[in-house]
Design a protein around this motif. Sequence first.
Motif, PDB file in Angstrom:
ATOM      1  N   ARG A 187       0.860  -1.204   0.065  1.00 23.65           N
ATOM      2  CA  ARG A 187       0.066   0.100   0.117  1.00 23.65           C
ATOM      3  C   ARG A 187       0.755   1.363   0.032  1.00 23.65           C
ATOM      4  N   ILE A 188       1.772   1.117   0.780  1.00 19.23           N
ATOM      5  CA  ILE A 188       2.886   2.300   0.792  1.00 19.23           C
ATOM      6  C   ILE A 188       3.696   2.499  -0.577  1.00 19.23           C
ATOM      7  N   LEU A 189       4.031   1.432  -1.154  1.00 16.85           N
ATOM      8  CA  LEU A 189       4.555   1.784  -2.513  1.00 16.85           C
ATOM      9  C   LEU A 189       3.535   2.072  -3.294  1.00 16.85           C
ATOM     10  N   ALA A 190       2.586   1.554  -3.493  1.00 21.71           N
ATOM     11  CA  ALA A 190       1.455   2.111  -4.611  1.00 21.71           C
ATOM     12  C   ALA A 190       1.250   3.698  -4.344  1.00 21.71           C
ATOM     13  N   ALA A 191       1.414   4.198  -3.364  1.00 25.47           N
ATOM     14  CA  ALA A 191       1.361   5.569  -3.110  1.00 25.47           C
ATOM     15  C   ALA A 191       2.483   6.332  -3.818  1.00 25.47           C
ATOM     16  N   THR A 192       3.638   5.740  -4.117  1.00 22.12           N
ATOM     17  CA  THR A 192       4.755   6.330  -4.602  1.00 22.12           C
ATOM     18  C   THR A 192       4.813   5.803  -6.148  1.00 22.12           C
ATOM     19  N   ASP A 193       3.681   5.273  -6.770  1.00 21.82           N
ATOM     20  CA  ASP A 193       3.783   4.714  -8.038  1.00 21.82           C
ATOM     21  C   ASP A 193       4.893   3.646  -8.395  1.00 21.82           C
ATOM     22  N   HIS A 194       4.934   2.628  -7.185  1.00 23.25           N
ATOM     23  CA  HIS A 194       5.663   1.505  -7.508  1.00 23.25           C
ATOM     24  C   HIS A 194       4.970   0.414  -6.840  1.00 23.25           C
ATOM     25  N   GLU A 195       5.277  -0.800  -7.018  1.00 19.47           N
ATOM     26  CA  GLU A 195       4.779  -1.899  -6.353  1.00 19.47           C
ATOM     27  C   GLU A 195       5.799  -3.149  -6.245  1.00 19.47           C
ATOM     28  N   LEU A 196       5.417  -4.030  -5.447  1.00 17.63           N
ATOM     29  CA  LEU A 196       6.219  -4.979  -5.322  1.00 17.63           C
ATOM     30  C   LEU A 196       6.341  -6.003  -6.275  1.00 17.63           C
ATOM     31  N   ALA A 197       7.251  -6.725  -6.729  1.00 13.54           N
ATOM     32  CA  ALA A 197       7.270  -7.508  -7.837  1.00 13.54           C
ATOM     33  C   ALA A 197       8.330  -8.626  -7.637  1.00 13.54           C
ATOM     34  N   LEU A 198       8.196  -9.775  -8.352  1.00  7.72           N
ATOM     35  CA  LEU A 198       9.213 -10.990  -8.294  1.00  7.72           C
ATOM     36  C   LEU A 198      10.325 -10.578  -9.099  1.00  7.72           C
ATOM     37  N   ARG A 199      11.417 -10.878  -8.654  1.00  8.45           N
ATOM     38  CA  ARG A 199      12.866 -10.715  -9.572  1.00  8.45           C
ATOM     39  C   ARG A 199      13.541 -12.166  -9.582  1.00  8.45           C
ATOM     40  N   THR A 200      13.918 -12.300 -10.768  1.00  2.74           N
ATOM     41  CA  THR A 200      14.877 -13.490 -10.908  1.00  2.74           C
ATOM     42  C   THR A 200      16.269 -13.347 -10.397  1.00  2.74           C
ATOM     43  N   ARG A 201      16.762 -14.073  -9.697  1.00  2.00           N
ATOM     44  CA  ARG A 201      18.326 -13.977  -9.720  1.00  2.00           C
ATOM     45  C   ARG A 201      19.030 -14.836 -10.394  1.00  2.00           C
ATOM     46  N   VAL A 202      20.121 -13.938 -10.899  1.00  3.83           N
ATOM     47  CA  VAL A 202      20.971 -14.513 -11.790  1.00  3.83           C
ATOM     48  C   VAL A 202      22.233 -15.239 -11.212  1.00  3.83           C
ATOM     49  N   ASP A 203      22.517 -16.537 -11.963  1.00  6.33           N
ATOM     50  CA  ASP A 203      23.738 -17.215 -11.284  1.00  6.33           C
ATOM     51  C   ASP A 203      24.724 -16.671 -12.000  1.00  6.33           C
ATOM     52  N   TRP A 204      26.218 -16.573 -11.566  1.00  6.85           N
ATOM     53  CA  TRP A 204      27.181 -16.244 -12.213  1.00  6.85           C
ATOM     54  C   TRP A 204      28.106 -17.288 -11.982  1.00  6.85           C
ATOM     55  N   VAL A 205      29.193 -17.687 -12.965  1.00  2.99           N
ATOM     56  CA  VAL A 205      30.126 -18.549 -12.928  1.00  2.99           C
ATOM     57  C   VAL A 205      31.513 -17.788 -13.302  1.00  2.99           C
ATOM     58  N   GLU A 206      32.354 -17.991 -12.595  1.00  2.00           N
ATOM     59  CA  GLU A 206      33.863 -17.580 -12.921  1.00  2.00           C
ATOM     60  C   GLU A 206      34.724 -18.483 -13.884  1.00  2.00           C
TER      61      GLU A 206
END
Length: 237
Positions: free
Chosen positions: A49-68
Amino acid sequence: MDRSFLLERARRACGLTQARLATLSGTSQATLSAYERGVKSPSLKVASRILAATDHELALRTRVDWVEHHPKGIVAFWAPSMLWSVEPPTCFATLRIPDEIRNTGMRTWNMRDREERRGVYEQLIRRGLPQQMIRWIDGGLLVDVWDELDLPDPVRDAWEPAIRLATVPVEVEGLNFFFHENPEVAPGARIRGWEALPPPPPPLPPGRWRYVQHPVPPPDRQSPSLRPRGEAGDRRP
Protein backbone atom coordinates in the motif's frame (compact mmCIF):
# COMPACT_ATOMS: atom_id res chain seq x y z
CA MET A 1 16.99 -5.91 -0.27
CA ASP A 2 14.77 -5.47 2.79
CA ARG A 3 11.40 -3.74 2.84
CA SER A 4 12.59 -0.75 4.87
CA PHE A 5 15.17 0.15 2.22
CA LEU A 6 12.57 -0.30 -0.54
CA LEU A 7 10.17 2.12 1.13
CA GLU A 8 12.79 4.82 1.56
CA ARG A 9 14.14 4.35 -1.95
CA ALA A 10 10.65 4.54 -3.50
CA ARG A 11 9.79 7.63 -1.46
CA ARG A 12 12.95 9.46 -2.49
CA ALA A 13 12.53 8.41 -6.12
CA CYS A 14 9.17 10.18 -6.34
CA GLY A 15 10.28 13.19 -4.29
CA LEU A 16 7.89 12.77 -1.38
CA THR A 17 8.49 13.69 2.25
CA GLN A 18 7.67 11.20 4.97
CA ALA A 19 4.72 13.32 6.05
CA ARG A 20 3.26 13.47 2.53
CA LEU A 21 3.74 9.77 1.88
CA ALA A 22 2.20 8.91 5.23
CA THR A 23 -0.88 10.93 4.29
CA LEU A 24 -1.17 9.35 0.84
CA SER A 25 -0.75 5.82 2.17
CA GLY A 26 -3.04 6.14 5.19
CA THR A 27 -0.42 5.72 7.88
CA SER A 28 1.35 8.01 10.34
CA GLN A 29 4.69 9.70 9.81
CA ALA A 30 6.04 8.12 12.99
CA THR A 31 5.14 4.64 11.75
CA LEU A 32 6.61 5.30 8.31
CA SER A 33 9.80 6.60 9.89
CA ALA A 34 10.03 3.45 12.00
CA TYR A 35 9.62 1.34 8.86
CA GLU A 36 12.39 3.18 7.03
CA ARG A 37 14.77 2.97 10.01
CA GLY A 38 14.13 -0.75 10.38
CA VAL A 39 12.67 -0.38 13.88
CA LYS A 40 9.41 -1.91 12.67
CA SER A 41 8.78 -4.27 9.78
CA PRO A 42 5.63 -3.71 7.69
CA SER A 43 3.59 -6.62 6.43
CA LEU A 44 3.56 -7.27 2.70
CA LYS A 45 0.07 -5.77 2.49
CA VAL A 46 1.12 -2.57 4.24
CA ALA A 47 4.36 -2.32 2.26
CA SER A 48 2.42 -2.76 -0.99
CA ARG A 49 0.00 0.00 0.00
CA ILE A 50 2.82 2.42 0.82
CA LEU A 51 4.68 1.58 -2.39
CA ALA A 52 1.49 2.08 -4.42
CA ALA A 53 1.31 5.65 -3.10
CA THR A 54 4.75 6.23 -4.68
CA ASP A 55 3.68 4.71 -8.04
CA HIS A 56 5.70 1.55 -7.34
CA GLU A 57 4.70 -2.00 -6.54
CA LEU A 58 6.27 -5.17 -5.22
CA ALA A 59 7.35 -7.59 -7.92
CA LEU A 60 9.19 -10.87 -8.30
CA ARG A 61 12.74 -10.70 -9.60
CA THR A 62 14.75 -13.65 -10.82
CA ARG A 63 18.22 -14.11 -9.38
CA VAL A 64 21.01 -14.45 -11.92
CA ASP A 65 23.64 -17.12 -11.31
CA TRP A 66 27.24 -16.29 -12.18
CA VAL A 67 30.20 -18.55 -12.88
CA GLU A 68 33.83 -17.41 -12.89
CA HIS A 69 35.87 -18.82 -15.77
CA HIS A 70 39.67 -19.21 -15.81
CA PRO A 71 40.66 -20.03 -19.40
CA LYS A 72 44.29 -20.23 -20.44
CA GLY A 73 45.79 -17.23 -22.14
CA ILE A 74 43.28 -14.57 -21.03
CA VAL A 75 42.19 -12.88 -17.82
CA ALA A 76 39.53 -14.64 -15.75
CA PHE A 77 35.97 -13.44 -16.38
CA TRP A 78 32.39 -13.98 -15.20
CA ALA A 79 29.44 -15.30 -17.22
CA PRO A 80 25.72 -15.24 -16.26
CA SER A 81 23.03 -17.87 -16.51
CA MET A 82 20.59 -15.43 -18.12
CA LEU A 83 20.26 -11.80 -19.20
CA TRP A 84 18.40 -9.06 -17.29
CA SER A 85 17.01 -5.58 -17.83
CA VAL A 86 18.36 -2.20 -16.72
CA GLU A 87 15.76 0.55 -16.82
CA PRO A 88 16.40 3.93 -18.42
CA PRO A 89 18.00 6.33 -17.77
CA THR A 90 20.50 4.07 -15.97
CA CYS A 91 21.16 1.99 -19.08
CA PHE A 92 22.15 5.19 -20.92
CA ALA A 93 24.32 6.65 -18.15
CA THR A 94 27.72 8.24 -18.66
CA LEU A 95 30.43 6.18 -16.95
CA ARG A 96 33.97 7.10 -16.07
CA ILE A 97 35.95 3.85 -15.99
CA PRO A 98 39.45 2.85 -17.12
CA ASP A 99 40.05 1.20 -20.47
CA GLU A 100 41.67 -1.96 -19.12
CA ILE A 101 41.64 -3.76 -22.47
CA ARG A 102 43.75 -1.20 -24.35
CA ASN A 103 45.44 0.23 -21.24
CA THR A 104 44.69 3.82 -22.21
CA GLY A 105 43.79 4.94 -18.69
CA MET A 106 40.60 6.53 -17.41
CA ARG A 107 37.91 7.33 -19.97
CA THR A 108 34.43 8.82 -20.03
CA TRP A 109 31.91 6.63 -21.85
CA ASN A 110 28.53 8.02 -22.89
CA MET A 111 26.24 5.00 -23.22
CA ARG A 112 23.65 7.01 -25.12
CA ASP A 113 26.06 6.62 -28.02
CA ARG A 114 25.86 3.13 -29.47
CA GLU A 115 29.59 2.83 -30.21
CA GLU A 116 30.61 3.96 -26.74
CA ARG A 117 28.01 1.67 -25.16
CA ARG A 118 29.55 -1.20 -27.10
CA GLY A 119 32.95 -0.24 -25.67
CA VAL A 120 31.58 -0.22 -22.12
CA TYR A 121 30.04 -3.65 -22.62
CA GLU A 122 33.36 -5.04 -23.87
CA GLN A 123 35.14 -3.65 -20.80
CA LEU A 124 32.59 -5.00 -18.34
CA ILE A 125 32.16 -8.43 -19.94
CA ARG A 126 35.89 -9.07 -20.14
CA ARG A 127 37.07 -7.41 -16.93
CA GLY A 128 34.02 -6.49 -14.82
CA LEU A 129 32.52 -8.04 -11.72
CA PRO A 130 28.92 -9.36 -11.60
CA GLN A 131 27.72 -6.42 -9.46
CA GLN A 132 29.10 -4.00 -12.06
CA MET A 133 27.65 -5.79 -15.06
CA ILE A 134 24.20 -6.32 -13.57
CA ARG A 135 23.99 -2.60 -12.85
CA TRP A 136 25.04 -1.21 -16.22
CA ILE A 137 24.49 -3.86 -18.93
CA ASP A 138 20.96 -4.10 -20.30
CA GLY A 139 20.08 -7.45 -21.85
CA GLY A 140 18.17 -6.07 -24.82
CA LEU A 141 20.87 -3.53 -25.65
CA LEU A 142 23.50 -6.23 -25.28
CA VAL A 143 21.75 -8.46 -27.80
CA ASP A 144 21.66 -5.51 -30.21
CA VAL A 145 25.49 -5.19 -30.26
CA TRP A 146 26.45 -8.78 -29.41
CA ASP A 147 27.74 -9.72 -32.87
CA GLU A 148 29.86 -6.56 -33.00
CA LEU A 149 31.64 -6.98 -29.66
CA ASP A 150 35.36 -7.72 -29.67
CA LEU A 151 35.42 -10.72 -27.33
CA PRO A 152 37.82 -13.68 -27.07
CA ASP A 153 36.28 -16.98 -28.10
CA PRO A 154 36.12 -18.40 -24.53
CA VAL A 155 34.22 -15.31 -23.35
CA ARG A 156 31.79 -15.43 -26.24
CA ASP A 157 31.23 -19.17 -25.80
CA ALA A 158 30.52 -18.75 -22.06
CA TRP A 159 27.97 -15.98 -22.66
CA GLU A 160 26.32 -17.62 -25.67
CA PRO A 161 23.77 -19.73 -23.70
CA ALA A 162 22.40 -16.61 -22.00
CA ILE A 163 22.19 -14.83 -25.37
CA ARG A 164 20.35 -17.77 -26.94
CA LEU A 165 17.96 -17.95 -24.00
CA ALA A 166 17.14 -14.25 -24.40
CA THR A 167 16.51 -14.54 -28.14
CA VAL A 168 14.23 -17.57 -28.24
CA PRO A 169 11.71 -16.87 -31.03
CA VAL A 170 8.39 -15.65 -29.68
CA GLU A 171 5.43 -15.24 -32.01
CA VAL A 172 2.43 -13.14 -30.99
CA GLU A 173 -0.81 -13.33 -32.95
CA GLY A 174 -2.07 -9.80 -33.56
CA LEU A 175 -5.72 -10.41 -32.71
CA ASN A 176 -4.81 -12.41 -29.62
CA PHE A 177 -2.55 -9.58 -28.46
CA PHE A 178 -5.32 -6.99 -28.66
CA PHE A 179 -8.26 -9.06 -27.51
CA HIS A 180 -6.97 -11.91 -25.35
CA GLU A 181 -3.69 -10.84 -23.74
CA ASN A 182 -3.82 -9.18 -20.33
CA PRO A 183 -2.67 -5.53 -20.73
CA GLU A 184 -2.54 -5.02 -16.99
CA VAL A 185 0.82 -6.63 -16.37
CA ALA A 186 4.12 -5.80 -18.06
CA PRO A 187 7.56 -6.80 -16.82
CA GLY A 188 8.36 -3.41 -15.40
CA ALA A 189 5.34 -1.16 -15.64
CA ARG A 190 1.58 -0.94 -15.22
CA ILE A 191 -1.01 1.21 -16.96
CA ARG A 192 -2.18 3.81 -14.47
CA GLY A 193 -5.89 3.54 -13.73
CA TRP A 194 -6.39 0.44 -15.87
CA GLU A 195 -8.80 -1.97 -14.28
CA ALA A 196 -9.67 -5.36 -15.66
CA LEU A 197 -13.31 -5.82 -16.60
CA PRO A 198 -15.09 -8.28 -14.32
CA PRO A 199 -15.91 -11.61 -15.93
CA PRO A 200 -19.47 -11.99 -17.18
CA PRO A 201 -21.86 -13.87 -14.90
CA PRO A 202 -22.18 -17.57 -15.65
CA PRO A 203 -25.28 -18.61 -17.59
CA LEU A 204 -28.14 -20.14 -15.67
CA PRO A 205 -28.19 -23.92 -15.77
CA PRO A 206 -30.79 -25.48 -18.09
CA GLY A 207 -34.22 -26.20 -16.66
CA ARG A 208 -34.22 -23.17 -14.33
CA TRP A 209 -36.19 -20.85 -16.61
CA ARG A 210 -39.88 -20.37 -15.89
CA TYR A 211 -42.51 -18.00 -17.15
CA VAL A 212 -44.82 -16.38 -14.64
CA GLN A 213 -48.02 -14.91 -16.08
CA HIS A 214 -49.25 -11.97 -14.06
CA PRO A 215 -53.00 -11.25 -14.06
CA VAL A 216 -54.12 -8.29 -16.16
CA PRO A 217 -56.00 -5.67 -14.11
CA PRO A 218 -59.54 -4.75 -15.19
CA PRO A 219 -59.88 -1.77 -17.58
CA ASP A 220 -61.05 0.63 -14.89
CA ARG A 221 -57.80 0.03 -12.95
CA GLN A 222 -55.42 0.27 -15.87
CA SER A 223 -53.17 3.30 -16.18
CA PRO A 224 -54.11 5.77 -18.95
CA SER A 225 -51.12 4.69 -21.02
CA LEU A 226 -52.54 1.13 -21.19
CA ARG A 227 -56.13 2.03 -22.06
CA PRO A 228 -57.31 1.65 -25.67
CA ARG A 229 -57.61 4.88 -27.62
CA GLY A 230 -60.86 6.69 -27.46
CA GLU A 231 -61.74 5.72 -23.87
CA ALA A 232 -62.90 8.34 -21.45
CA GLY A 233 -60.05 10.15 -19.78
CA ASP A 234 -57.66 9.63 -22.67
CA ARG A 235 -56.48 13.04 -23.78
CA ARG A 236 -54.18 11.85 -26.53
CA PRO A 237 -55.29 12.68 -30.07
